[in-house]
Design an enzyme around this catalytic site. Sequence first.
Site, PDB file in Angstrom:
ATOM      1  N   TYR A  40       3.281   2.277  -8.765  1.00  0.00           N
ATOM      2  CA  TYR A  40       2.829   3.449  -8.942  1.00  0.00           C
ATOM      3  C   TYR A  40       1.705   3.716  -9.204  1.00  0.00           C
ATOM      4  CZ  TYR A  40       2.798   8.079 -10.738  1.00  0.00           C
ATOM      5  OH  TYR A  40       2.931   9.525 -11.122  1.00  0.00           O
ATOM      6  N   LYS A  95       0.477   6.055  -5.638  1.00  0.00           N
ATOM      7  CA  LYS A  95      -0.582   7.075  -5.675  1.00  0.00           C
ATOM      8  C   LYS A  95      -1.792   6.763  -5.360  1.00  0.00           C
ATOM      9  CE  LYS A  95       2.903   9.291  -7.576  1.00  0.00           C
ATOM     10  NZ  LYS A  95       2.586  10.411  -6.677  1.00  0.00           N
TER      11      LYS A  95
END
Length: 303
Positions: free
Chosen positions: A171, A175
């Site tokens: 993640y 991002k």
Amino acid sequence: MNGLCSGRVAVVTGAGRGLGRAHALALAAEGAAVVVNDLGVGLDGTGAATGPARQVVDEILASGGQAVAHGGDIATTEGASSLVRTALETYGRLDALVNNAGFLRDRMLVNLDEDDWDAVLRVHLKGHFLPLRHAAAHWRAEAKAGRTPTARVVNTSSGAGLLGSVGQGNYSAAKAGIVGLTLVAAAEFGRYGVQVNAIAPAARTRMTEAAFADTMAVPADGGFDAMAPANVSPLVVWLASAACAGVTGRVFEAEGGRITVMEGWRPGPTVDKGARWTPAEAGEAATKLLADAGTPLPAYGAQ
């Protein structure tokens, strides 16, 4: 319906729940016609249902706004292209793209398997790139035809992408990639009338409630709910509107009543020998530079 986005058409991905839902409702409240995209998947990206997107559309229609549901997978070429087509065929134009879709498959890196890495990078990073690419192709064609748009893209990064987050290597990488994508798109698309910015929001959603249960509870006394997703949406609405003229290539952190302009990598202490260093010399120079540099913020969850 009059408002900051009156007459504009906005697409919001992952808009069936959480932040995306709040953004869609806020855009509609400010006069935008909204394409509500959501696959209706679970927190880990499995399963699919059309219900969440349809429910948000129904809410918008009930309040007198305009909205249409889109259930395609925006991490595929067909899904992303049909997303743009839905806006154009339904409303005749596209003014703003809010990339928000995502899910989690958290593991410590030593336990993170390839499928979980690929799935999270696919939905977050590829799921930003493909809608952006197809929307930008339309806007470029409009500009070349002499109809330069006042177009806006709002991407969704995270504090995990800016600082890292323990147990979220996939993640965090996705991002962080979204920030890089935002900077490149802002530089490339400005000539076509497109501004591209990113937010790093903090709010109570399915993706955060387990990790931050102690700090994200709804206030029992009915006071200001600092972690409500709707707190982030006013900034998104402004960034999707014509009112933010000249703002591009920026990253904003938004949480509760706080908005912060994030300042990324920039040169710090430096030294130039004017010739090749030996390894020992390079180490000595780096040690001195580190002594003059600021202390980096820790990754989320670091001890």
